[in-house]
Design an enzyme around this catalytic site. Structure first.
Site, PDB file in Angstrom:
ATOM      1  N   LYS A  38       0.879  -1.169   0.000  1.00  0.00           N
ATOM      2  CA  LYS A  38       0.000   0.000   0.000  1.00  0.00           C
ATOM      3  C   LYS A  38       0.917   1.220   0.000  1.00  0.00           C
ATOM      4  O   LYS A  38       1.261   1.761   1.060  1.00  0.00           O
ATOM      5  CB  LYS A  38      -0.898  -0.017   1.240  1.00  0.00           C
ATOM      6  CG  LYS A  38      -1.912   1.109   1.320  1.00  0.00           C
ATOM      7  CD  LYS A  38      -3.182   0.799   0.579  1.00  0.00           C
ATOM      8  CE  LYS A  38      -4.243   1.862   0.843  1.00  0.00           C
ATOM      9  NZ  LYS A  38      -5.481   1.603   0.091  1.00  0.00           N
ATOM     10  N   ASP A  55      -6.269  -0.640   6.238  1.00  0.00           N
ATOM     11  CA  ASP A  55      -6.103  -1.421   5.012  1.00  0.00           C
ATOM     12  C   ASP A  55      -4.691  -1.988   4.913  1.00  0.00           C
ATOM     13  O   ASP A  55      -4.486  -3.162   4.574  1.00  0.00           O
ATOM     14  CB  ASP A  55      -6.395  -0.561   3.772  1.00  0.00           C
ATOM     15  CG  ASP A  55      -7.849  -0.148   3.676  1.00  0.00           C
ATOM     16  OD1 ASP A  55      -8.691  -0.734   4.390  1.00  0.00           O
ATOM     17  OD2 ASP A  55      -8.146   0.765   2.889  1.00  0.00           O
ATOM     18  N   ASN A 176     -17.542  -7.049  -6.758  1.00  0.00           N
ATOM     19  CA  ASN A 176     -17.812  -7.113  -5.324  1.00  0.00           C
ATOM     20  C   ASN A 176     -19.205  -6.558  -5.061  1.00  0.00           C
ATOM     21  O   ASN A 176     -19.446  -5.357  -5.241  1.00  0.00           O
ATOM     22  CB  ASN A 176     -16.775  -6.312  -4.535  1.00  0.00           C
ATOM     23  CG  ASN A 176     -16.979  -6.434  -3.034  1.00  0.00           C
ATOM     24  OD1 ASN A 176     -17.430  -7.471  -2.544  1.00  0.00           O
ATOM     25  ND2 ASN A 176     -16.645  -5.393  -2.299  1.00  0.00           N
TER      26      ASN A 176
END
Length: 234
Positions: A38, A55, A176
């Protein structure tokens, strides 16, 4: 040579981390050394005096190479706003060379690096820097996470068009489902399959309020790993 992909989304909060973690866990289960990355995260809390983005923490947990937090997330910004604004307010310069170097360090210890963006494809990182510049520098294919809800067709097709316009390759996409009982879900999926020039790697069902671990487990179970490996190797 390490393989890699860049995970982006049709918007913020469409499941990029869920999809990336599901792929990390799935590929780790095959015996591969995998790392999540990330490069820039905006929105963090202090833990023992250090900023931590949720995250990025999950990407770290799902990485079989056991990287340090700073290796997974070299630039963490406290404010949960657009990264270039958070960086400006924190007097942090987002430098492409630094982000590429962070990826290189993980690649040296990994068979596969899964990089997750922040927000959507065109989120700015600075006055002249945005995520497509990082993807170009890394030379990796893009995995697009499509949040399945009203408006997803337009968002997905526009994002795919922009990916191509920036010279990147859309290697695959992941659906999703964000709403329980979405009207015409099957029809929307079929439309995207016919219009996106990339394979559907997995379709994640509505997962409700399950824990993140359980959501990752269920998302992992719907991933087509053969297709994903083909994408990662090209």
């Amino acid at each position: 040579m390490s393989m890699g992909v860049f995970v982006t989304g049709t918007d913020t909060s469409v499941g990029k981390t869920l999809a990336a973690c599901a792929l990390l866990r799935a590929m780790s289960g095959t015996g591969m050394a995998v790392s999540g990355y990330k490069p820039v995260a905006a929105g963090a809390v202090r833990v023992d005096g250090h900023l931590r983005n949720d995250d990025a923490v999950w990407l770290q947990r799902c990485s079989s190479t056991r990287p340090e937090y700073d290796e997974v997330n070299p630039v963490v910004l406290e404010a949960a706003i657009a990264p270039h604004i958070a960086a400006r307010d924190a007097a942090v310069k987002l430098d492409l060379d630094r982000l590429v170097a962070g990826h290189r360090r993980l690649a040296e210890m990994s068979d596969l690096v899964i990089t997750e963006g922040a927000g959507g494809w065109l989120v700015p990182l600075g006055e002249r820097l945005q995520f497509p510049d990082l993807v170009a520098a890394l030379g990796v294919p893009v995995i697009l996470v499509v949040g399945m809800r009203l408006g997803c067709l337009n968002h997905a097709l526009l994002t795919a068009e922009s990916i191509a316009r920036h010279g990147a390759r859309l290697g695959g996409w992941i659906a999703n489902t964000l709403e329980p009982g979405m009207t015409a879900l099957a029809e929307n999926l079929a439309t995207l399959e016919s219009r996106l020039d990339a394979p559907l790697i997995g379709s994640i069902p509505w997962l409700g309020n399950e824990s993140m671990d359980e959501r990752i487990k269920r998302a992992r179970s719907v991933m087509n790993l053969d297709l994903f490996l083909q994408v990662s190797r090209n």
